[in-house]
Motif scaffolding. Structure first.
Motif, PDB file in Angstrom:
ATOM      1  N   ASP A  67       1.372  -1.659  -0.023  1.00  0.00           N
ATOM      2  CA  ASP A  67       0.114  -0.047   0.295  1.00  0.00           C
ATOM      3  C   ASP A  67       1.009   1.396  -0.091  1.00  0.00           C
ATOM      4  OD1 ASP A  67       0.677  -0.079   2.869  1.00  0.00           O
ATOM      5  OD2 ASP A  67      -1.173  -0.339   3.872  1.00  0.00           O
ATOM      6  N   GLY A  68       1.925   1.112  -0.051  1.00  0.00           N
ATOM      7  CA  GLY A  68       2.847   1.619  -0.182  1.00  0.00           C
ATOM      8  C   GLY A  68       3.557   2.434   1.370  1.00  0.00           C
ATOM      9  N   THR A  69       3.107   2.353   1.938  1.00  0.00           N
ATOM     10  CA  THR A  69       3.066   2.901   3.722  1.00  0.00           C
ATOM     11  C   THR A  69       4.670   1.564   3.716  1.00  0.00           C
ATOM     12  OG1 THR A  69       2.517   1.025   4.423  1.00  0.00           O
ATOM     13  CG2 THR A  69       0.966   3.107   4.858  1.00  0.00           C
ATOM     14  N   MET A  70       5.362   2.085   4.840  1.00  0.00           N
ATOM     15  CA  MET A  70       6.806   2.134   4.820  1.00  0.00           C
ATOM     16  C   MET A  70       6.656   1.235   6.198  1.00  0.00           C
ATOM     17  SD  MET A  70       9.448   4.130   4.065  1.00  0.00           S
ATOM     18  CE  MET A  70      10.816   3.527   4.104  1.00  0.00           C
ATOM     19  N   GLN A 155      -1.584  13.392   0.566  1.00  0.00           N
ATOM     20  CA  GLN A 155      -1.306  11.868   0.508  1.00  0.00           C
ATOM     21  C   GLN A 155       0.620  12.076   0.537  1.00  0.00           C
ATOM     22  OE1 GLN A 155      -1.460  11.029  -4.067  1.00  0.00           O
ATOM     23  NE2 GLN A 155      -1.151   9.230  -3.749  1.00  0.00           N
ATOM     24  N   MET A 156       1.265  13.089   0.087  1.00  0.00           N
ATOM     25  CA  MET A 156       2.895  13.276   0.609  1.00  0.00           C
ATOM     26  C   MET A 156       2.980  14.051   2.370  1.00  0.00           C
ATOM     27  SD  MET A 156       3.749  13.392  -2.457  1.00  0.00           S
ATOM     28  CE  MET A 156       5.707  13.996  -2.025  1.00  0.00           C
ATOM     29  N   MET A 159       3.102  10.118   3.183  1.00  0.00           N
ATOM     30  CA  MET A 159       4.263   9.404   3.008  1.00  0.00           C
ATOM     31  C   MET A 159       5.231   9.858   3.804  1.00  0.00           C
ATOM     32  SD  MET A 159       4.174   8.842  -1.742  1.00  0.00           S
ATOM     33  CE  MET A 159       5.101   8.994  -2.037  1.00  0.00           C
ATOM     34  N   SER A 162       4.839   7.992   6.975  1.00  0.00           N
ATOM     35  CA  SER A 162       5.363   6.892   7.217  1.00  0.00           C
ATOM     36  C   SER A 162       6.863   6.661   6.948  1.00  0.00           C
ATOM     37  CB  SER A 162       4.724   6.158   6.007  1.00  0.00           C
ATOM     38  OG  SER A 162       5.011   4.828   5.726  1.00  0.00           O
ATOM     39  N   ALA A 163       7.396   7.117   6.157  1.00  0.00           N
ATOM     40  CA  ALA A 163       9.045   7.347   6.110  1.00  0.00           C
ATOM     41  C   ALA A 163       9.910   7.777   7.645  1.00  0.00           C
ATOM     42  CB  ALA A 163       9.550   7.720   5.409  1.00  0.00           C
TER      43      ALA A 163
END
Length: 196
Positions: A67-70, A155-156, A159, A162-163
């Protein structure tokens, strides 16, 4: 029995929780990461690479669920195991773990979690100590960008957060694990480069 004041009860409850937390944190890392255990884990990963072609469909399926999460670096192997349960790869990995001296797949994954988290902490300290400041600056830049919609900014932001959470997770590696893994950092880097 005399009536206890709420403040006294709250203090007693907090003291009990702190005592339990201390006991659980000591017991969860009581077994140190030995040089042999780290080497065995790295060798098991090399052996697992040879199984990869057999399970390409599973790899594609897991990539599709990304899902794009870290990931949580403190549970990266344990979380992957949860996804493998019921698949043929699970029993093959369990056999591989036993062949490399682990009593079961859970012990192997737990060791992997600790090794990987410690290695990420080493990579972060070596590659860019100012990474958190750079991420905060990038986050501010996103927030102040007039060309991005609120949805794009959200959204950014998600992300980046999450990082940052992943970085925090890695930096929470126990110092004794970091020092145990440090002599193996080059082997882990080579293994990672081979996989990429």
């Amino acid at each position: 029995m005399p009536k206890q004041s709420p403040a006294l009860l709250r203090s007693a409850a907090i003291a009990m929780l702190l005592a339990l937390f201390t006991i659980f944190s000591v017991s969860s890392h009581a077994q140190s990461l030995s040089d042999q255990k780290i080497s065995s884990f790295i060798e098991s990963l090399k052996a697992a690479e040879k199984l990869e072609p057999e399970f390409e469909d599973l790899s594609d399926e897991m990539d599709g669920e990304d899902d794009g999460t870290m990931p949580d670096f403190s549970r990266i192997f344990s979380d992957s195991l949860d996804e493998l349960k019921g698949h043929e790869a699970y029993s093959r990995l369990e056999e591989l773990a036993r062949d490399h001296g682990f009593s079961n797949l859970e012990e192997w994954a737990s060791t992997g979690d600790r090794v990987f988290q410690a290695w990420m902490a080493i990579e972060m300290e070596q590659q860019n100590p100012a990474a958190r400041q750079e991420m905060n600056a990038a986050l501010a830049e996103i927030e102040n960008n007039p060309d991005m919609t609120a949805e794009q900014k959200a959204q950014m932001r998600a992300m980046m957060e999450s990082a940052m959470g992943a970085m925090q997770s890695a930096s929470n590696a126990p110092p004794e694990d970091v020092e145990a893994v440090r002599p193996h950092a080059d082997a882990l880097r080579r293994l990672s480069d081979d996989q990429n």
